[in-house]
Design a protein around this motif. Structure first.
Motif, PDB file in Angstrom:
ATOM      1  N   ILE A  81       2.776  -4.491  11.594  1.00  0.00           N
ATOM      2  CA  ILE A  81       2.759  -3.178  10.930  1.00  0.00           C
ATOM      3  C   ILE A  81       2.524  -3.340   9.431  1.00  0.00           C
ATOM      4  CG2 ILE A  81       4.210  -1.186  10.364  1.00  0.00           C
ATOM      5  CD1 ILE A  81       5.485  -1.447  13.103  1.00  0.00           C
ATOM      6  N   LEU A  82       3.049  -4.427   8.869  1.00  0.00           N
ATOM      7  CA  LEU A  82       2.853  -4.678   7.432  1.00  0.00           C
ATOM      8  C   LEU A  82       1.368  -4.793   7.094  1.00  0.00           C
ATOM      9  CD1 LEU A  82       4.063  -5.324   4.647  1.00  0.00           C
ATOM     10  CD2 LEU A  82       4.126  -7.742   5.325  1.00  0.00           C
ATOM     11  N   ILE A  83       0.575  -5.393   7.975  1.00  0.00           N
ATOM     12  CA  ILE A  83      -0.873  -5.501   7.741  1.00  0.00           C
ATOM     13  C   ILE A  83      -1.488  -4.106   7.631  1.00  0.00           C
ATOM     14  CG2 ILE A  83      -3.046  -6.361   8.669  1.00  0.00           C
ATOM     15  CD1 ILE A  83      -1.439  -8.541  10.115  1.00  0.00           C
ATOM     16  N   TYR A  84      -1.049  -3.236   8.542  1.00  0.00           N
ATOM     17  CA  TYR A  84      -1.556  -1.850   8.494  1.00  0.00           C
ATOM     18  C   TYR A  84      -1.158  -1.184   7.191  1.00  0.00           C
ATOM     19  CZ  TYR A  84      -3.008  -1.689  13.394  1.00  0.00           C
ATOM     20  OH  TYR A  84      -3.640  -1.901  14.573  1.00  0.00           O
ATOM     21  N   VAL A  85       0.108  -1.333   6.837  1.00  0.00           N
ATOM     22  CA  VAL A  85       0.623  -0.650   5.641  1.00  0.00           C
ATOM     23  C   VAL A  85      -0.130  -1.101   4.401  1.00  0.00           C
ATOM     24  CG1 VAL A  85       2.637  -0.380   4.151  1.00  0.00           C
ATOM     25  CG2 VAL A  85       2.886  -0.280   6.641  1.00  0.00           C
ATOM     26  N   VAL A  86      -0.300  -2.417   4.251  1.00  0.00           N
ATOM     27  CA  VAL A  86      -1.007  -2.947   3.076  1.00  0.00           C
ATOM     28  C   VAL A  86      -2.458  -2.483   3.073  1.00  0.00           C
ATOM     29  CG1 VAL A  86      -1.785  -5.066   1.968  1.00  0.00           C
ATOM     30  CG2 VAL A  86       0.529  -4.924   2.873  1.00  0.00           C
ATOM     31  N   GLY A  87      -3.065  -2.531   4.266  1.00  0.00           N
ATOM     32  CA  GLY A  87      -4.472  -2.127   4.356  1.00  0.00           C
ATOM     33  C   GLY A  87      -4.676  -0.678   3.950  1.00  0.00           C
ATOM     34  N   TYR A  88      -3.900   0.213   4.561  1.00  0.00           N
ATOM     35  CA  TYR A  88      -4.072   1.633   4.269  1.00  0.00           C
ATOM     36  C   TYR A  88      -3.670   1.948   2.826  1.00  0.00           C
ATOM     37  CZ  TYR A  88      -5.070   2.699   9.129  1.00  0.00           C
ATOM     38  OH  TYR A  88      -5.666   2.769  10.357  1.00  0.00           O
ATOM     39  N   ALA A  89      -2.666   1.247   2.313  1.00  0.00           N
ATOM     40  CA  ALA A  89      -2.236   1.497   0.928  1.00  0.00           C
ATOM     41  C   ALA A  89      -3.331   1.110  -0.058  1.00  0.00           C
ATOM     42  CB  ALA A  89      -0.957   0.711   0.640  1.00  0.00           C
ATOM     43  N   CYS A  90      -3.964  -0.032   0.166  1.00  0.00           N
ATOM     44  CA  CYS A  90      -5.027  -0.493  -0.737  1.00  0.00           C
ATOM     45  C   CYS A  90      -6.232   0.449  -0.694  1.00  0.00           C
ATOM     46  CB  CYS A  90      -5.453  -1.914  -0.365  1.00  0.00           C
ATOM     47  SG  CYS A  90      -4.216  -3.170  -0.736  1.00  0.00           S
ATOM     48  N   VAL A  91      -6.601   0.823   0.530  1.00  0.00           N
ATOM     49  CA  VAL A  91      -7.763   1.707   0.675  1.00  0.00           C
ATOM     50  C   VAL A  91      -7.479   3.062   0.022  1.00  0.00           C
ATOM     51  CG1 VAL A  91      -9.186   2.969   2.341  1.00  0.00           C
ATOM     52  CG2 VAL A  91      -8.637   0.555   2.711  1.00  0.00           C
ATOM     53  N   ALA A  92      -6.281   3.552   0.229  1.00  0.00           N
ATOM     54  CA  ALA A  92      -5.926   4.838  -0.366  1.00  0.00           C
ATOM     55  C   ALA A  92      -5.901   4.763  -1.884  1.00  0.00           C
ATOM     56  CB  ALA A  92      -4.573   5.294   0.171  1.00  0.00           C
ATOM     57  N   ALA A  93      -5.576   3.592  -2.415  1.00  0.00           N
ATOM     58  CA  ALA A  93      -5.426   3.454  -3.864  1.00  0.00           C
ATOM     59  C   ALA A  93      -6.768   3.336  -4.571  1.00  0.00           C
ATOM     60  CB  ALA A  93      -4.548   2.248  -4.178  1.00  0.00           C
ATOM     61  N   VAL A  94      -7.685   2.542  -4.006  1.00  0.00           N
ATOM     62  CA  VAL A  94      -8.920   2.247  -4.768  1.00  0.00           C
ATOM     63  C   VAL A  94     -10.188   2.751  -4.095  1.00  0.00           C
ATOM     64  CG1 VAL A  94      -7.863   0.216  -5.825  1.00  0.00           C
ATOM     65  CG2 VAL A  94      -9.136  -0.020  -3.685  1.00  0.00           C
ATOM     66  N   GLN A  95     -10.136   3.251  -2.871  1.00  0.00           N
ATOM     67  CA  GLN A  95     -11.302   3.787  -2.152  1.00  0.00           C
ATOM     68  C   GLN A  95     -12.461   2.791  -2.186  1.00  0.00           C
ATOM     69  OE1 GLN A  95     -11.384   6.684  -0.435  1.00  0.00           O
ATOM     70  NE2 GLN A  95      -9.197   6.971  -0.934  1.00  0.00           N
ATOM     71  N   PRO A  96     -12.323   1.656  -1.595  1.00  0.00           N
ATOM     72  CA  PRO A  96     -13.396   0.642  -1.640  1.00  0.00           C
ATOM     73  C   PRO A  96     -14.619   1.093  -0.836  1.00  0.00           C
ATOM     74  CG  PRO A  96     -11.719  -0.017  -0.090  1.00  0.00           C
ATOM     75  CD  PRO A  96     -11.200   1.218  -0.758  1.00  0.00           C
ATOM     76  N   GLU A  97     -15.771   0.586  -1.229  1.00  0.00           N
ATOM     77  CA  GLU A  97     -17.016   0.912  -0.525  1.00  0.00           C
ATOM     78  C   GLU A  97     -17.626  -0.372   0.025  1.00  0.00           C
ATOM     79  OE1 GLU A  97     -19.659   2.917  -3.091  1.00  0.00           O
ATOM     80  OE2 GLU A  97     -18.279   4.582  -3.528  1.00  0.00           O
ATOM     81  N   PHE A  98     -18.061  -0.285   1.275  1.00  0.00           N
ATOM     82  CA  PHE A  98     -18.717  -1.423   1.927  1.00  0.00           C
ATOM     83  C   PHE A  98     -20.080  -0.938   2.425  1.00  0.00           C
ATOM     84  CE2 PHE A  98     -14.342  -2.600   1.958  1.00  0.00           C
ATOM     85  CZ  PHE A  98     -14.330  -3.984   1.856  1.00  0.00           C
ATOM     86  N   ILE A  99     -21.040  -1.837   2.448  1.00  0.00           N
ATOM     87  CA  ILE A  99     -22.387  -1.472   2.892  1.00  0.00           C
ATOM     88  C   ILE A  99     -22.812  -2.405   4.009  1.00  0.00           C
ATOM     89  CG2 ILE A  99     -23.093  -0.512   0.674  1.00  0.00           C
ATOM     90  CD1 ILE A  99     -24.501  -3.170   0.105  1.00  0.00           C
ATOM     91  N   THR A 100     -23.710  -1.894   4.833  1.00  0.00           N
ATOM     92  CA  THR A 100     -24.241  -2.708   5.919  1.00  0.00           C
ATOM     93  C   THR A 100     -25.278  -3.670   5.325  1.00  0.00           C
ATOM     94  OG1 THR A 100     -23.995  -0.804   7.365  1.00  0.00           O
ATOM     95  CG2 THR A 100     -25.403  -2.595   8.152  1.00  0.00           C
ATOM     96  N   PRO A 101     -25.265  -4.927   5.735  1.00  0.00           N
ATOM     97  CA  PRO A 101     -26.233  -5.891   5.163  1.00  0.00           C
ATOM     98  C   PRO A 101     -27.668  -5.446   5.419  1.00  0.00           C
ATOM     99  CG  PRO A 101     -25.158  -6.771   7.119  1.00  0.00           C
ATOM    100  CD  PRO A 101     -24.441  -5.526   6.748  1.00  0.00           C
ATOM    101  N   ARG A 102     -28.500  -5.625   4.392  1.00  0.00           N
ATOM    102  CA  ARG A 102     -29.874  -5.139   4.476  1.00  0.00           C
ATOM    103  C   ARG A 102     -30.822  -6.197   5.018  1.00  0.00           C
ATOM    104  NH1 ARG A 102     -30.487  -3.438  -1.625  1.00  0.00           N
ATOM    105  NH2 ARG A 102     -29.320  -5.384  -1.742  1.00  0.00           N
TER     106      ARG A 102
END
Length: 754
Positions: A81-102
């Protein structure tokens, strides 16, 4: 103690250093916008190092072995559950963007900002750390009651898992169960890894030792764990990016580890959930057996350390209630040996659950039981109580077997319990040496509350109770024997102090030794009935007394002390031994019980006249040895305490012997001449004379020692039955004017009127 702390700190430091290095490297690769193959490889090497350090630390620690199974399960779930918590907390904090490889052949989502790089690194690092600890916890569960091949299978799984991760990283493709997506070598390694993973996930034997509540919670937790574990691969963090995508973006090695661990956790939690569900129907039986074993263990441990009857019986009732879940339990003990009827039992202890009240027990116990007490030792022969359950008790006394009644209200044997809340009852005898010494009762407020297993466990309790009570009895007897032995030792010491500590040396008017004395007494047991003493009298006289109290032991010792005091008090008031013994008999007859008597010989040696004046009260004769012959002088007289005066006075006579130089007189108790060897032969008067004749030239002490040694040699290994007392008198330096003019034998015959 400091070394492990420093080592742990160093490991944490290196892990953080490697993490910071990986973050810096990934940041450089992001800003450089380059496909730097060596940089990616260096990043994988850093993650391999991080993974190795965390696994090494997790596997090495013993903390996971020390915590309970439920704590292990709870900790594993919290880590995921800690993995989920850290993951969602980080994403919520900084809104990271990922792209599909071109570019062609790209399989991994790429960060489109430095924030995405940082989030991928944080989530990847947290996932690595948490899953490594999870793996260590699962290893401790898999190794529970391990078999020979268990460690081998587990480490083969780890070995091929590591090869699969390495192969996946080298191929540059995220690990999947997709032959088309994986490299051929990766797929082959993945198959082998899956086989050994499957072997390990069936190691869930620890479920059997959980109680019913724990099994139920494990079942619920297993469902949650299965769902949470599976979500690590498929759960979307945001913007169409899953946890697996983020971790793969961070490191393909870390992503492969996440993939394998997710599958492993999913399968293990699934198997655990199914097993917990299958064990739930039998959990109650298992709990009962565990409770019985624990109660029996507690009983054994408790009563083996207890030698207090009250504590034993109260402990038994409490443990029987715990083991059988009975509403009440009480214990009766027989108040007679080999009881045959109901009224021969006493109620001694009670344990009742709160709210369970039995009227006849209450009526009886109100007289004894303190308020708010549920168990107590209550010896009671209450007639109200004893009027119940007569038939079950009679059955137990007759058959010496447990009585089980599961429908109390319908059973004829317990018809007297119809008004009580008791619906089922079991009564088990406590047997010692094939005799019923007590009965354990357990009752429930429901029908069919007991079965044969309950009878067996209560019978086991009864056996333990019997042994504990017997041990208590033996301990009391042992302590009593020790107390008596101690008292006897004290009595022996006191008695030895009553014996003269110094032998007097009697001198004549020329200050030379006239009467040489040797004396000893040897009791057959700690305290004896023999006694000798010396009394210094006026007019150059000396009293010598030897006595033998009938019987042995403390009573004889008390009479011995009494007669010593009487002799010492009266000896100086009477001119002759005869008169003295008559006075002693008058005193003793009033105080002695009619089963006892005392034999005694008293001699009065007068230095001035050179005479030995003596009388005997039923005692052994006096041995007189002179230069030519020996005589046993036996004037008449009966024992002290046998008659109240008349017969004693009529029978007792005294004798005067005119002593000569080197005359020897021996006063002794019957323990000397009646000493027996292993053949039953007595030492006798002849052997006594021979002993004296052989050493007659020596001093009195030497003659006495010679006599005693001869007796000991004669007796050998035979048991000594009687006390032995020997007093030797040897005459020296008699004045010529005191020498008798006639032979000694003639004098004796005259005095004895023979």
């Amino acid at each position: 103690m400091e070394k492990p702390v420093i080592k742990d700190k160093l490991l944490i430091f290196f892990v953080l250093l490697l993490f910071a290095s990986g973050l810096a490297l990934n940041s450089f690769l992001y800003y450089a916008k380059l496909r730097f193959g060596w940089g990616v490889m260096l990043n994988e090497l850093l993650n391999i190092s991080v993974l190795s350090l965390i696994l090494y630390t997790s596997f090495k620690t013993s903390k996971f072995e020390d915590i309970s199974i439920t704590q292990k399960l709870r900790l594993s779930l919290l880590l995921v559950i800690l993995i989920y918590v850290v993951g969602y907390a980080c994403v919520a904090a900084v809104q990271p963007e990922f792209i599909t490889p071109r570019y062609a052949g790209g399989f991994v989502m790429k960060p489109n900002s430095w924030a995405a790089v940082m989030v991928a690194n944080i989530i990847g690092m947290v996932a690595l750390a948490c899953l490594c600890v999870c793996l260590a916890i699962l290893r401790s569960l898999i190794f529970y009651r391990r078999k020979k091949n268990t460690p081998t299978n587990f480490y083969i799984f780890l070995f091929f898992g590591a090869l699969t991760m390495l192969s996946s990283a080298m191929a540059g493709k995220p690990l999947k169960y997709d032959l088309a997506s994986n490299h051929l070598m990766t797929s082959m390694l993945l198959v082998v890894t899956t086989v050994f993973m499957t072997i390990n996930v069936f190691r869930v034997g620890w479920i059997t030792v959980l109680n019913r509540r724990q099994k139920f919670l494990t079942f619920l937790g297993g469902i949650l764990f299965t769902m949470v574990g599976a979500g690590l691969l498929a759960a979307e963090v945001g913007a169409g990016v899953t946890f697996a995508d983020m971790v793969n973006s961070y490191s393909l090695m870390a992503g492969s580890f996440l993939f394998l661990m997710t599958i492993f956790i999913f399968l293990y939690s699934l198997i655990t959930t199914i097993n917990a569900l299958l064990h739930l129907p039998t959990a109650a039986i298992y709990d009962k057996k565990v409770r019985e074993i624990n109660s029996f263990y507690n009983l054994s441990r408790t009563i083996n350390s207890l030698f207090d009857f009250d504590k034993i019986v109260t402990t038994v009732t409490e443990l029987v209630c715990d083991a059988t879940s009975a509403n009440g339990c009480w214990l009766e003990m027989a108040n007679v040996k080999n009881p045959t009827a109901r009224y021969q039992f006493d109620f001694v202890a009670l344990k009742a659950r709160e709210g369970f009240t039995v009227h006849f027990l209450e009526l009886s116990f109100k007289k004894y039981l303190h308020k708010d007490k549920t168990s107590a030792m209550i010896p009671s022969n209450d007639q109200d109580y004893l009027s119940y359950m007569a038939q079950p008790v009679e059955s137990i006394l007759h058959d010496k077997k447990p009585v089980l009644v599961n429908q109390v209200k319908r059973d004829k044997r317990t018809k007297d319990l119809k008004r009580s809340p008791i619906e089922s009852l079991i009564a088990v005898p406590i047997i010692s040496y094939d005799e019923v010494i007590g009965i354990i009762y357990a009752v429930k407020s429901v029908q069919f509350g007991f079965d044969q297993d309950d009878a067996a466990i209560i019978s086991a309790f009864a056996n333990q109770t019997s042994m504990a009570i017997e041990n208590t009895r033996l301990l009391k007897e042992s302590l009593e024997k020790e107390r008596l032995a101690q008292e006897l030792r004290i009595a022996h010491e006191v008695q030895m102090r009553l014996i003269p500590q110094e032998i007097p040396r009697i001198h004549n008017s020329e200050k030379t030794v006239m009467l040489d004395i040797g004396a000893t007494t040897l009791p057959a047991s700690e305290v004896g009935g023999d006694y000798y003493d010396f009394v210094l009298l006026p007019d150059t006289r000396t009293g010598i007394v030897v006595a033998d109290v009938s019987g042995k032991g403390t009573s004889a010792a008390f009479y011995m002390a009494e007669i010593k005091g009487i002799i010492q008090s009266l000896a100086g008031h009477y001119p002759s031994p005869k008169e003295l013994l008559i006075a002693v008999n008058d005193v003793l007859y009033c105080s002695m019980d009619r089963k006892s008597f005392i034999t005694l010989i008293y001699a009065d040696f007068n230095v001035h006249t050179g005479e030995l004046h003596f009388a005997r009260a039923g005692h052994c004769p006096l041995l007189h040895v002179n230069s030519n012959e020996h005589h046993f002088l036996q004037p008449s007289g009966i024992g002290l305490g046998l008659d109240n005066g008349r017969i004693f006075k009529e029978t007792i006579e005294d004798v005067k012997v005119k002593v000569r130089h080197d005359d020897i007189f021996v006063l002794y108790s019957d323990g000397l001449i009646e000493a027996r060897n292993i053949h039953g032969d007595e030492f006798g008067e002849d052997r006594l004379c021979e002993s004296v004749e052989r050493v007659r030239e020596h001093a009195a002490e030497f003659i006495k020692e010679s006599i005693v040694n001869d007796v000991r040699t004669f007796v050998g290994n035979a048991k000594v039955h009687d006390d032995l007392t020997c007093v030797v008198l040897k005459v020296h330096n008699v004045n010529k004017e005191n020498e008798p003019k006639t032979p000694t034998a003639t004098l004796i015959q005259k005095s004895l009127k023979v």
